[in-house]
Design an enzyme around this catalytic site. Structure first.
Site, short mmCIF file in Angstrom:
data_model
loop_
_atom_site.label_atom_id
_atom_site.label_comp_id
_atom_site.label_asym_id
_atom_site.label_seq_id
_atom_site.Cartn_x
_atom_site.Cartn_y
_atom_site.Cartn_z
N TYR A 166 -6.84 9.81 -47.91
CA TYR A 166 -7.31 11.15 -47.59
C TYR A 166 -6.12 12.08 -47.44
CZ TYR A 166 -9.81 14.93 -45.26
OH TYR A 166 -10.35 16.16 -44.95
N ASP A 271 2.85 12.25 -47.93
CA ASP A 271 1.99 13.00 -47.03
C ASP A 271 2.15 12.38 -45.65
OD1 ASP A 271 0.07 14.24 -45.59
OD2 ASP A 271 -1.62 13.72 -46.88
N LYS A 299 -0.85 18.11 -37.99
CA LYS A 299 -1.27 17.42 -36.76
C LYS A 299 -0.28 17.54 -35.59
CE LYS A 299 -4.39 14.18 -39.10
NZ LYS A 299 -5.76 14.46 -38.72
C1 LIG Z 1 -2.81 12.03 -44.44
C2 LIG Z 1 -3.57 13.30 -44.23
N1 LIG Z 1 -3.28 14.38 -44.98
C3 LIG Z 1 -3.92 15.55 -44.82
C4 LIG Z 1 -4.90 15.68 -43.87
C5 LIG Z 1 -5.61 16.98 -43.70
O1 LIG Z 1 -5.22 17.59 -42.52
P1 LIG Z 1 -6.12 18.74 -41.87
O2 LIG Z 1 -7.35 18.08 -41.35
O3 LIG Z 1 -5.24 19.32 -40.80
O4 LIG Z 1 -6.42 19.73 -42.93
C6 LIG Z 1 -5.25 14.59 -43.06
C7 LIG Z 1 -6.29 14.71 -42.04
O5 LIG Z 1 -6.71 13.77 -41.39
C8 LIG Z 1 -4.56 13.37 -43.25
O6 LIG Z 1 -4.85 12.29 -42.51
#
Ligand SMILES: Cc1ncc(COP(=O)(O)O)c(C=O)c1O
Length: 464
Positions: A166, A271, A299
């Protein structure tokens, strides 16, 4: 990681226990039920985000302090959810509260860069070893912009990701995650499957997924895409997967990915929305010692305020500096967020804090693993930095396929109910892990292990 568990769990016992725990949780959360009935009149599904929804109703919170949160029924819980892994600082940390309170009085938004934004970029550069940074307001924005920068830099449109990972809720990455196992297709040639409706097929088809922990499969797919004239602009991936529980990279895997992407001129994006600032001061990049071309953060960065950042090499980020790619946003580098991030990086997430997180995580992982061995449960405990989980699976999970095949969904759901009824606030959903905060104590992690022990006892010996 011991894998010698042998007990066969009785599905009827799991079902009976689940029924009992569900009824108990319903009884303890009647104020949440009432809030849900009210909220759904105006808030779609009664929640601010679908990931907060739950049957028969979500749990609504009122406040948090350090490692503790309270729900609207007044239930007091140790927080292991920590805002989907964002609150490694703990709730209402005095240093962050002060920074925010001081900043509020000076103005909260200008759409002009403040010194805090410069200081935070300097610190991220130091921690992650990437030269140039920009801000956004969420993880989704971070991955969206990083992908655009990679496309602008390479002049290519196709992108590559890991099947099951994700990366946020924009179209390019809402592909090949959480899909039905039967539709995945051949491992060498996974299908590109939209995650939910509303995502154009034209966009979905530009995203190609490959299995985690299999550098050979990645390289073969890249070669085929190149032959088809659609070499990827980037590989976007978590260095350790954090949405199938926790799945660590096999030894040598990340190094191979680095070598393959470099050889093919493909931008490697780690990421680190979940791993950055939680599994080490410099995230997975520091922990595994493999340098990507770009990193995405969110986060934990904002200490509880909406935040995000993109780091990149001088070369890749030149397309931002020279205006080839527009990396923009009204609230980017918002003064309030930057004040919180600065306080968090310099006063909270210190080297001592990371030592503390490591020590506690070792303790909770060892405690859970001891329970597994005592009751011979089919599963294992795994953790890194502030994060970890118990994975209920007779074999080790290495990628999406092994997860879908082996993870015991029923026991995972039961564990969540057990936790919620005994003062452990955990992330709902079978894919998530715990996140510790710097305010967690031995008492907190021992409480977690004690609840797990109680469940294991009832699952294997007790009478529901
Ligand atoms: C690895 C990763 N990238 C991107 C995101 C997206 O972040 P956001 O919910 O702040 O848009 C998440 C969200 O859980 C994530 O776990």
């Amino acid at each position: 990681m011991a894998m010698k568990s042998t007990a066969t769990l009785d599905p009827k016992r799991i079902e009976d226990l689940t029924e009992r725990e569900r009824a108990r949780l319903d009884g303890r959360t009647q104020a949440s039920a009432a809030m849900y009935r009210r909220a759904r009149q105006s808030l779609s599904g009664g929640v601010a985000s679908t990931y907060q929804a739950r049957e028969p109703w979500p749990i609504y919170l009122t406040s948090g302090e350090g490692p503790i949160v309270y729900d609207v029924d007044g239930n007091r819980m140790w927080d292991f959810h920590n805002g989907f892994g964002s609150m490694v600082q703990g709730h209402a940390h005095p240093a962050i509260a002060k920074a925010v309170a001081d900043r509020v009085k000076l103005g909260t938004h200008f759409a002009a860069t403040t010194e805090d934004g410069v200081v935070v970029a300097e610190e991220l550069k130091r921690r992650f070893g990437l030269e140039q940074w920009r801000y956004v307001n969420s993880g989704s924005e971070a991955t969206m912009d990083a992908i655009r920068i990679a496309r602008g830099y390479t002049g290519r449109e196709t992108i590559m990701k890991i099947f099951g990972s994700y990366h946020g809720h924009h179209d390019a990455v809402m592909v090949s995650i959480g899909v039905e196992y039967s539709r995945i297709g051949d491992r060498e040639d996974y299908a590109s499957l939209a995650y939910g409706a509303g995502i154009p097929r034209a966009v979905t088809e530009l995203t190609v997924a490959v299995p985690f922990n299999d550098a050979g499969a990645m390289e073969r797919r890249i070669a085929r895409l190149e032959a088809e004239g659609r070499k990827p602009a980037c590989v976007i991936m978590e260095a350790a997967m954090m949405n199938l529980g926790v799945v660590l990279p096999e030894p040598g895997y990340l190094e191979e990915v680095r070598e393959i992407t470099r050889r093919h001129g493909i931008v490697l994006i780690f990421d680190e929305v979940k791993t950055g600032l939680t599994i080490a001061a410099g995230g997975a990049t520091e922990r595994f010692g493999v340098e990507p071309d770009m990193v995405t953060l969110a986060k934990t960065l904002g200490g509880g305020l909406p935040s995000g950042a993109i780091g990149g090499t001088e070369e890749v980020m030149r397309v931002v500096e020279d205006g080839t790619v527009y990396q923009v946003g009204t609230f980017n580098g918002n003064p309030l967020t930057m004040a919180a991030a600065r306080a968090s990086l310099f006063e909270v997430l210190t080297p001592d804090a990371y030592d503390h997180l490591e020590e506690l995580n070792d303790r909770i992982v060892a405690g859970c693993q001891a329970v597994i061995e005592r009751y011979q449960l089919p599963g294992y405990a795994i953790g890194i930095g502030a994060k970890g989980c118990v994975t209920f699976s007779p074999t080790r999970i290495v990628d999406y396929e092994t997860f879908k095949e082996n993870q015991d969904v029923a026991v995972t759901e039961l564990a969540w109910l057990f936790n919620m009824n005994r003062g452990i606030f955990m992330t709902p959903g079978r894919e998530e892990e715990w996140t510790l905060s710097v305010t967690h104590t031995r008492e907190a992690v021992d409480a977690y292990v004690a609840v797990f022990d109680e469940m294991a006892h009832e699952l294997t010996e007790g009478t529901p």
